[in-house]
Design a protein around this motif. Structure first.
Motif, PDB file in Angstrom:
ATOM      1  N   TRP A   1       0.690  -1.252  -0.117  1.00  0.00           N
ATOM      2  CA  TRP A   1      -0.083  -0.207  -0.024  1.00  0.00           C
ATOM      3  C   TRP A   1       0.999   1.260  -0.096  1.00  0.00           C
ATOM      4  O   TRP A   1       0.679   2.208  -0.812  1.00  0.00           O
ATOM      5  N   LEU A   2       1.802   1.307   0.860  1.00  0.00           N
ATOM      6  CA  LEU A   2       2.738   2.360   1.086  1.00  0.00           C
ATOM      7  C   LEU A   2       3.675   2.675  -0.119  1.00  0.00           C
ATOM      8  O   LEU A   2       3.765   3.578  -0.563  1.00  0.00           O
TER       9      LEU A   2
ATOM     10  N   CYS B  15       5.694   5.396  -4.581  1.00  0.00           N
ATOM     11  CA  CYS B  15       6.445   5.161  -5.567  1.00  0.00           C
ATOM     12  C   CYS B  15       7.565   6.044  -6.225  1.00  0.00           C
ATOM     13  O   CYS B  15       8.569   5.708  -6.682  1.00  0.00           O
ATOM     14  N   GLU B  16       7.377   7.345  -5.885  1.00  0.00           N
ATOM     15  CA  GLU B  16       8.466   8.272  -6.405  1.00  0.00           C
ATOM     16  C   GLU B  16       9.414   8.510  -5.534  1.00  0.00           C
ATOM     17  O   GLU B  16      10.443   8.629  -5.949  1.00  0.00           O
ATOM     18  N   GLU B  17       9.027   8.379  -4.110  1.00  0.00           N
ATOM     19  CA  GLU B  17      10.083   8.541  -3.164  1.00  0.00           C
ATOM     20  C   GLU B  17      10.254   7.428  -2.125  1.00  0.00           C
ATOM     21  O   GLU B  17       9.657   7.314  -1.025  1.00  0.00           O
ATOM     22  N   PRO B  18      10.645   6.269  -2.366  1.00  0.00           N
ATOM     23  CA  PRO B  18      10.384   5.281  -1.413  1.00  0.00           C
ATOM     24  C   PRO B  18      11.482   5.163  -0.577  1.00  0.00           C
ATOM     25  O   PRO B  18      11.656   4.016   0.290  1.00  0.00           O
ATOM     26  N   GLU B  19      12.401   6.108  -0.413  1.00  0.00           N
ATOM     27  CA  GLU B  19      13.668   5.580   0.235  1.00  0.00           C
ATOM     28  C   GLU B  19      13.611   5.449   1.845  1.00  0.00           C
ATOM     29  O   GLU B  19      14.113   4.492   2.341  1.00  0.00           O
TER      30      GLU B  19
ATOM     31  N   TYR C 223      10.742  -7.962   2.289  1.00  0.00           N
ATOM     32  CA  TYR C 223      10.186  -6.565   2.561  1.00  0.00           C
ATOM     33  C   TYR C 223      10.729  -5.550   1.648  1.00  0.00           C
ATOM     34  O   TYR C 223      10.184  -4.682   0.910  1.00  0.00           O
ATOM     35  N   VAL C 224      12.026  -5.728   1.735  1.00  0.00           N
ATOM     36  CA  VAL C 224      12.821  -4.704   1.107  1.00  0.00           C
ATOM     37  C   VAL C 224      12.841  -5.006  -0.655  1.00  0.00           C
ATOM     38  O   VAL C 224      12.400  -3.918  -1.454  1.00  0.00           O
ATOM     39  N   LEU C 225      12.504  -6.033  -0.886  1.00  0.00           N
ATOM     40  CA  LEU C 225      12.693  -6.207  -2.275  1.00  0.00           C
ATOM     41  C   LEU C 225      11.051  -5.940  -2.930  1.00  0.00           C
ATOM     42  O   LEU C 225      10.898  -5.497  -3.803  1.00  0.00           O
ATOM     43  N   THR C 226       9.999  -6.219  -1.817  1.00  0.00           N
ATOM     44  CA  THR C 226       8.605  -5.987  -2.092  1.00  0.00           C
ATOM     45  C   THR C 226       8.543  -4.378  -2.456  1.00  0.00           C
ATOM     46  O   THR C 226       7.868  -4.011  -3.328  1.00  0.00           O
ATOM     47  N   VAL C 227       9.150  -3.614  -1.607  1.00  0.00           N
ATOM     48  CA  VAL C 227       9.074  -2.209  -1.830  1.00  0.00           C
ATOM     49  C   VAL C 227       9.872  -1.802  -3.061  1.00  0.00           C
ATOM     50  O   VAL C 227       9.139  -1.212  -3.622  1.00  0.00           O
ATOM     51  N   ALA C 228      10.845  -2.328  -3.480  1.00  0.00           N
ATOM     52  CA  ALA C 228      11.647  -2.140  -4.633  1.00  0.00           C
ATOM     53  C   ALA C 228      10.700  -2.282  -5.909  1.00  0.00           C
ATOM     54  O   ALA C 228      10.465  -1.613  -6.851  1.00  0.00           O
ATOM     55  N   VAL C 229      10.204  -3.670  -5.824  1.00  0.00           N
ATOM     56  CA  VAL C 229       9.514  -4.098  -6.975  1.00  0.00           C
ATOM     57  C   VAL C 229       8.497  -3.341  -7.260  1.00  0.00           C
ATOM     58  O   VAL C 229       8.064  -2.933  -8.313  1.00  0.00           O
ATOM     59  N   THR C 230       7.455  -3.269  -6.239  1.00  0.00           N
ATOM     60  CA  THR C 230       6.287  -2.338  -6.213  1.00  0.00           C
ATOM     61  C   THR C 230       6.440  -0.870  -6.471  1.00  0.00           C
ATOM     62  O   THR C 230       5.586  -0.537  -7.500  1.00  0.00           O
ATOM     63  N   ALA C 231       7.072  -0.388  -5.965  1.00  0.00           N
ATOM     64  CA  ALA C 231       7.622   0.964  -6.226  1.00  0.00           C
ATOM     65  C   ALA C 231       8.048   0.949  -7.844  1.00  0.00           C
ATOM     66  O   ALA C 231       7.750   2.179  -8.578  1.00  0.00           O
ATOM     67  N   CYS C 232       8.868   0.217  -8.318  1.00  0.00           N
ATOM     68  CA  CYS C 232       9.517   0.289  -9.604  1.00  0.00           C
ATOM     69  C   CYS C 232       8.144  -0.149 -10.683  1.00  0.00           C
ATOM     70  O   CYS C 232       8.091   0.840 -11.507  1.00  0.00           O
ATOM     71  N   VAL C 233       7.220  -1.168 -10.442  1.00  0.00           N
ATOM     72  CA  VAL C 233       6.350  -1.187 -11.292  1.00  0.00           C
ATOM     73  C   VAL C 233       5.388  -0.215 -11.263  1.00  0.00           C
ATOM     74  O   VAL C 233       4.859   0.251 -12.412  1.00  0.00           O
TER      75      VAL C 233
ATOM     76  N   GLY D   2      17.732   9.312  -7.703  1.00  0.00           N
ATOM     77  CA  GLY D   2      17.766   7.785  -8.082  1.00  0.00           C
ATOM     78  C   GLY D   2      18.873   7.248  -7.335  1.00  0.00           C
ATOM     79  O   GLY D   2      18.802   6.118  -7.027  1.00  0.00           O
ATOM     80  N   THR D   3      20.041   7.809  -7.552  1.00  0.00           N
ATOM     81  CA  THR D   3      21.123   7.259  -6.948  1.00  0.00           C
ATOM     82  C   THR D   3      21.154   7.115  -5.485  1.00  0.00           C
ATOM     83  O   THR D   3      21.213   6.069  -4.746  1.00  0.00           O
ATOM     84  N   LYS D   4      20.443   7.898  -4.700  1.00  0.00           N
ATOM     85  CA  LYS D   4      20.246   7.840  -3.430  1.00  0.00           C
ATOM     86  C   LYS D   4      19.093   6.460  -3.062  1.00  0.00           C
ATOM     87  O   LYS D   4      19.465   5.628  -2.173  1.00  0.00           O
ATOM     88  N   ARG D   5      18.329   6.460  -3.947  1.00  0.00           N
ATOM     89  CA  ARG D   5      17.323   5.357  -3.776  1.00  0.00           C
ATOM     90  C   ARG D   5      17.887   4.029  -3.947  1.00  0.00           C
ATOM     91  O   ARG D   5      17.551   2.939  -3.366  1.00  0.00           O
ATOM     92  N   TRP D   6      18.828   3.872  -5.119  1.00  0.00           N
ATOM     93  CA  TRP D   6      19.562   2.658  -5.029  1.00  0.00           C
ATOM     94  C   TRP D   6      20.436   2.327  -4.028  1.00  0.00           C
ATOM     95  O   TRP D   6      20.574   1.194  -3.614  1.00  0.00           O
TER      96      TRP D   6
END
Lengths: 153, 254
Positions: free
Chosen positions: A34-35, A40-44, A72-82, B5-9
Motif C-alpha cells: 500500500w505504502l 512510488c516516487e520517493e520510497p527511500e 520486505y525490501v524487495l517488495t518495496v523495490a519491485v512494487t515502487a518500480c512497477v 535515483g542514486t540515493k534510492r539505489w
C-alpha cells in the motif's frame, strides 16, 4: 509510516492469539505494498522502515534475522518500480492493485514453505492464511478505490 | 540518473545486502539468540492482552466441551502409568511427578529445526534444566537452558542428546541419539539381541529429573552393525512436525 509499525504489532498480536491453530496473513507486507504504491516516487524512507519491521519479525518469530526484511525490501523495490513505470491512468485500476497485493502476499508466503517443504496442501495453515489474506486484500482494494476517488475529487 | 535515483539505489542495495548478510551469518549465533530473547522479553508486554484472550478462549472452549475434565483425567492416568512403569523398572522411590506445566512453543529456529525449541515457561514456573519435555505423554526432549519466563529444550532428534532407554518387551538397555536431521537411532544394542520392529522404547533410569518409563517410540527396523553392536531406527511416538504445545515434567526428587 506509523501505520506500517501498527500493522506489524497487529500481526504479532494476531499470531500470538492464533498460535498453534493457523498462520495469520502478512498484514505488514500488505501495508508495505500500500505504502509503496502511494510513495512510488520517493520510497527511500520506506526501505528503512520495511527493513526494520522485517528484522523485528524475524527476531520474534522466524529465527532467521534478515529473511523477512530482505523480502520486505524487495517488495518495496519491485512494487515502487512497477507502479512508477505504469502510466497515471493505469495506476487508478483497482484490479492491478488487487493483483499486485495478492501475488506479492502469495509469493512471499509460499516461498519459505517450499523452502522448508512444510505447510503445503489445501488443508494446511498456509491455505487458511492465503484465504484470510485474500479477504484482507479485498478490503484494502476497496480502500484503494475510495482513496483514488477522493484523490480525483 | 539523478541524485534522488542514486540515493534510492544506495538505500535499496544497502538494506537488501544487510538483510542477506544477516540471514547468512546470524542464524545460530550467540548475538542473534540474545537479540531474539530480548525481543521476546520486550514483546511480552504488548502481547499480554493477546495471550490473555487466547487463554480465555481456550479455557471457555474446554469448559463447554467438557474437555478439561477429560484432560485432567488423562494427566492423572499418565502420572499413574509413569509411576507404574517406574516401579517395574526400579525399586528406587522417585516420589511424585505431580507437576506437568503446559507450555507453548514460541520459537523453533529453522537452522536447528531438529535440535531445539523455546517454550514460554521458565524458572518462575518451576522449570529446571534436565526436566523431561513431553507431547501427549511421549518424550520430545529435555530442558537445556532456563530463563525466568522461558526455557529452551533440546529435542530427541538432536545429535548432541543421548538418552538411556529400555526396550519394554525385552528390558534391553541402550542409548537413544538423533542425527540432527529428524532421524533417531537406538545405539549399543548387541548384535545377538534380536530386537523386532514394533517393540516399544521408553526412558530408562537416567537422572533425578528424567523419570523412567516415558514412552519414546517404536523400533522401525534394524540398521548397520558397528563393532559388535547393531543400530536400530526408532519411529517417535511424538509428532515433532506438529509441535505447538508441550508439557514439562516438573517435580521429582529434589
Amino acid at each position: 509510516m506509523g501505520i506500517l509499525w501498527f500493522s506489524l504489532l497487529a500481526r504479532d498480536l494476531l499470531q500470538v492469539a492464533f498460535s498453534g491453530t493457523t498462520l495469520v496473513p502478512d498484514l505488514t507486507l500488505l501495508m508495505i505494498v500500500w505504502l509503496s504504491v502511494f510513495r512510488c516516487e520517493e520510497p527511500e524512507s520506506l526501505f528503512l522502515h520495511a527493513f526494520g519491521a522485517g528484522l523485528l519479525w524475524d527476531l520474534r518469530w522466524t529465527g532467521v534475522p534478515g529473511m523477512t526484511s530482505a523480502a520486505y525490501v524487495l517488495t518495496v523495490a519491485v512494487t515502487a518500480c512497477v507502479w512508477s513505470i505504469l502510466p497515471p491512468g493505469k495506476r487508478a485500476n483497482p484490479v492491478l492493485f488487487f493483483f499486485c497485493s495478492s501475488t506479492t502476499h502469495a509469493l512471499t508466503s509460499v516461498f519459505p514453505a517450499i523452502f522448508t517443504s512444510k505447510g503445503l496442501g489445501l488443508s494446511s495453515p498456509l491455505a487458511t492464511q492465503q484465504g484470510m489474506a485474500i479477504a484482507c486484500v479485498l478490503g484494502l482494494t476497496a480502500l484503494y478505490i475510495r482513496q483514488r476517488r477522493s484523490h480525483h475529487e | 540518473m539523478g541524485r534522488t535515483g542514486t540515493k534510492r539505489w544506495i538505500v535499496f542495495l544497502g538494506t537488501l545486502s544487510l538483510s542477506l548478510l544477516l540471514a547468512a551469518v546470524a542464524p545460530g549465533s550467540l548475538p542473534a539468540e540474545k537479540a531474539m530473547d530480548l525481543v521476546e522479553r520486550v514483546m511480552a508486554v504488548p502481547e499480554w492482552p493477546a495471550r490473555m484472550v487466547r487463554s480465555l478462549v481456550v479455557k471457555t472452549l474446554d469448559l463447554v466441551a467438557g474437555e478439561r475434565a477429560l484432560r485432567e483425567r488423562i494427566d492423572r492416568l499418565e502420572q499413574e502409568n509413569l509411576a507404574l512403569r517406574g516401579l517395574l523398572q526400579t525399586t528406587v522411590n522417585y516420589g511424585s511427578w505431580a507437576g506437568a506445566g503446559e507450555g507453548h512453543v514460541t520459537l523453533r529456529p529453522p537452522t536447528s529445526w531438529w535440535s531445539e525449541i523455546r517454550i514460554d515457561k521458565g524458572s518462575r514456573e518451576g522449570i529446571r534444566p534436565g526436566m523431561a519435555v513431553v507431547q501427549e505423554g511421549a518424550l520430545v526432549g529435555k530442558v537445556s537452558r532456563v530463563e525466568s519466563n522461558f526455557s529452551w529444550a533440546e529435542l530427541v532428534t538432536s545429535s548432541s542428546l543421548y538418552i538411556p532407554v529400555v526396550v519394554d518387551e525385552t528390558r534391553d538397555l541402550g542409548v537413544l541419539n538423533g542425527d540432527g536431521n529428524g532421524l533417531v537411532f537406538l545405539l549399543y544394542s548387541p548384535v545377538e539381541k534380536d530386537l523386532k520392529p514394533g517393540m516399544s522404547v521408553s526412558t530408562a533410569l537416567v537422572s533425578e529429573l528424567l523419570p523412567p518409563g516415558i514412552p519414546i517410540g517404536r523400533i522401525a527396523g534394524a540398521g548397520e552393525e558397528i563393532g559388535g553392536y547393531r543400530l536400530y531406527r526408532i519411529t517417535l511416538k511424538a509428532d515433532l512436525s506438529r509441535l505447538y504445545k508441550v508439557k514439562v515434567m516438573t517435580g521429582g526428587r529434589s
